[in-house]
Design a protein around this motif. Structure first.
Motif, short mmCIF file in Angstrom:
data_model
loop_
_atom_site.label_atom_id
_atom_site.label_comp_id
_atom_site.label_asym_id
_atom_site.label_seq_id
_atom_site.Cartn_x
_atom_site.Cartn_y
_atom_site.Cartn_z
N ASN A 220 0.81 -1.21 0.00
CA ASN A 220 0.00 0.00 0.00
C ASN A 220 0.85 1.26 0.00
OD1 ASN A 220 -3.07 -0.49 0.23
ND2 ASN A 220 -2.20 -2.05 1.56
N ILE A 221 2.02 1.21 0.63
CA ILE A 221 2.94 2.35 0.54
C ILE A 221 3.41 2.51 -0.91
CG2 ILE A 221 5.19 3.23 1.23
CD1 ILE A 221 3.09 3.42 3.42
N ALA A 222 3.67 1.37 -1.58
CA ALA A 222 4.07 1.42 -2.99
C ALA A 222 2.95 2.01 -3.84
CB ALA A 222 4.43 0.02 -3.48
N ASP A 223 1.70 1.62 -3.54
CA ASP A 223 0.55 2.19 -4.26
C ASP A 223 0.51 3.71 -4.10
OD1 ASP A 223 -0.91 0.26 -5.70
OD2 ASP A 223 -1.66 -0.61 -3.84
N LEU A 224 0.81 4.16 -2.89
CA LEU A 224 0.79 5.60 -2.62
C LEU A 224 1.88 6.32 -3.41
CD1 LEU A 224 -0.62 7.76 -0.90
CD2 LEU A 224 1.07 7.34 0.89
N VAL A 225 3.05 5.69 -3.50
CA VAL A 225 4.15 6.28 -4.27
C VAL A 225 3.79 6.36 -5.75
CG1 VAL A 225 6.54 5.96 -5.01
CG2 VAL A 225 5.91 5.56 -2.62
N PHE A 226 3.20 5.28 -6.27
CA PHE A 226 2.81 5.28 -7.68
C PHE A 226 1.71 6.30 -7.95
CE2 PHE A 226 4.69 0.93 -7.84
CZ PHE A 226 5.54 1.15 -8.92
#
Length: 353
Positions: A220-226
């Motif tokens: 979910n952190i990766a989703d936020l970065v994307f």
């Protein structure tokens, strides 16, 4: 009843409240159907089932887009389809990172889909917050669009010139922080995110997070970065918050289903990132064109976006066709012999060819 009717027809971010509730209701029903019925038991999702489920989600997104076209007009419809195609393509780039995260935490395939699906709930909130903030900024300060445009052009050029650096999950600051601040079990406990077990330090029962929970957080952190790339990109297409949000969420819902098919052949899309870089430059440049010269026809924007993405997919598949053929041949050579052949071979007299 009158108060309820007044509330449902009241304006919320440019659209009636009932439109937002209706869309969230559709998303909730899809998640309940997917998690509660299709995948009530943990199991590995095969490539075939992944493609079928992805086709189902794409069909839902297309039906919704058709409804947008019919009820809100052709311009809104084309903006939705352009945003959906862009977000879908940008989301494909997430697959490699997600597969790295699952690999680092050694999450078996049968637990991955459940983690991805629960992750959607957090993404709904995170994307909603980012889109809401973006909408407020654009409405209050229209010049923010120039910043979005410059950011997209810079990001696209960087992707074209420098490519993408390898991700090392073990160095992720979130992983380090959670590992130090929380009790984390060394092993998985099925599909559970938390378990109660004896703490070796205190000898008492304590709550431990499992590696599946850490994987969920990092995804979910990766989703936020994307989202830092994808949200400005779709605001460059339209400033209609409803279109921005629905296109984003529909693309994310479909990605979770398509993940298992894409993860098995992500190497075949090696050149797609360059097509995405060109799309980002085009969308960023379109912002400046819209503000200085005049708004680009949504049909042209949709056509150019789809053409570039399709070109990137076709070129990637063509350039990697030799590697795919070699891989298939290697798999055939290393595949175990059928039991019947093995049994016949073992019963031959010694010394017989």
């Amino acid at each position: 009843m009158e108060l309820l009717a007044e509330f449902l027809t009241s304006d919320f971010l440019g659209k009636s409240a009932w439109l937002w509730f209706a869309f969230l209701g559709v998303v909730g029903a899809l998640l309940a159907f997917d998690l509660g019925i299709l995948h009530k038991q943990d199991k590995e999702l095969g490539v075939g089932e992944s493609l079928i489920l992805s086709a189902f989600y794409i069909a839902i997104a297309l039906v919704f887009g058709t409804w947008v076209w019919w009820s809100m007009g052709p311009t809104s419809g084309m903006e939705y389809f352009t945003g959906y195609a862009l977000e879908k393509a940008l989301s494909i780039d997430n697959v490699f990172v997600i597969s790295l995260i699952f690999g680092y935490f050694a999450i078996p395939a049968k637990y991955q889909y459940r983690a991805l699906l629960w992750g959607i709930l957090a993404v709904l909130v995170l994307r909603g917050i980012m889109i809401g903030l973006g909408a407020a900024l654009v409405q209050q300060y229209e010049w923010v669009l120039y910043i979005f445009g410059a950011f997209l052009i810079a990001t696209g050029i960087k992707m074209l010139v420098m490519g993408e650096s390898e991700q090392d999950v073990s160095k992720n600051p979130i992983v380090r922080f959670l590992s130090k601040r929380m009790r984390v079990s060394a092993e998985l406990h099925g599909s559970h995110f938390f378990v109660r077990k004896l703490d070796p330090e205190t000898g008492k029962l304590a709550r431990f997070a499992t590696p599946l929970f850490l994987a969920l957080v990092v995804i979910n952190i990766a989703d936020l970065v994307f989202a830092v790339d994808s949200v400005p990109a779709i605001f460059a297409i339209t400033t209609d918050t409803y279109i921005v949000f629905t296109a984003n969420i529909m693309a994310i819902l479909g990605l979770r289903a398509l993940y298992f098919a894409l993860a098995a052949m992500v190497h075949r899309f090696e050149y797609l990132k360059y097509a995405l870089a060109i799309v980002l430059v085009f969308i960023g440049a379109k912002i400046f064109w819209n503000q200085i010269v005049g708004k680009v026809d949504p049909a042209i924007s949709l056509g150019v976006t789809l053409s570039i993405i399709a070109g990137g997919v076709i070129f990637s598949l063509w350039k990697t066709r030799a590697a795919a053929t070699d891989e298939a041949a290697s798999h055939a050579l290393t595949a175990p012999l059928p039991d019947s052949i093995g049994k016949r071979s073992s019963t031959r007299p010694a010394g017989e060819d």
